[in-house]
Write an enzyme that holds these catalytic residues in place. Structure first.
Site, PDB file in Angstrom:
ATOM      1  N   HIS A 196       1.764   8.428  27.605  1.00 53.99           N
ATOM      2  CA  HIS A 196       3.231   8.664  27.563  1.00 53.99           C
ATOM      3  C   HIS A 196       3.680   9.454  26.219  1.00 53.99           C
ATOM      4  CE1 HIS A 196       1.832   5.040  25.187  1.00 53.99           C
ATOM      5  NE2 HIS A 196       3.150   5.284  24.332  1.00 53.99           N
ATOM      6  N   ALA A 197       5.171   9.506  26.263  1.00 52.71           N
ATOM      7  CA  ALA A 197       5.790  10.235  25.191  1.00 52.71           C
ATOM      8  C   ALA A 197       6.880   9.165  24.799  1.00 52.71           C
ATOM      9  CB  ALA A 197       6.146  11.500  25.415  1.00 52.71           C
TER      10      ALA A 197
END
Length: 139
Positions: free
Chosen positions: A49-50
């Site tokens: 994820h970011a």
């Protein structure tokens, strides 16, 4: 891609070592959340994820692990294996944590409280966001 590491000086003697991290002195953000990852099984990758706003510093306070970083244009691999060295991860940076040694403990200092709305969990959506922000095509 610029990799930003923080070294927190150990203080110790024949009794052992102590590392102090002080908000407003040692960190580029105020800490609003602290968590840690441990007992990660061999071959397991974490992250994927970011974040839109969140900034983090990751410290492997026991053992070692690797961090894969991706800004949509470049990638980098960072080994965390010193309990007084932390990796700064800015917002809009895809991350994956992997290759945890037996007994590894990955401590995370986060700039924001948990909110699901800050996560980008789809890699294609992350690349699209990066393209829109920079006005160019990612890799």
């Amino acid at each position: 891609m610029e990799i930003k590491m923080f070294t927190f000086p150990p203080h110790g003697d024949d009794r052992g070592q102590l590392v102090a991290i002080e908000e407003g002195i040692d960190l580029p953000f105020d800490v609003r959340r602290v968590y840690y990852i441990y007992d990660t099984l061999p071959g397991v990758r974490r992250g994927f994820h970011a974040h839109l706003q969140l900034q983090q510093i990751l410290l492997c306070v026991n053992g070692s692990c690797k961090i894969h970083l991706d800004n949509g244009y470049e990638t980098a691999e960072v080994v965390l294996d010193k309990p007084n060295e932390g990796l700064y991860i800015s917002s809009n940076m895809w991350r994956e944590m992997y290759d945890f040694s037996e007994g590894a403990v990955l401590l995370v200092l986060a700039s924001e409280h948990y909110t699901e709305a800050d996560y980008i969990r789809n890699y294609d959506a992350f690349l699209e966001m990066v393209r829109k922000q920079r006005g160019t095509e990612p890799r």
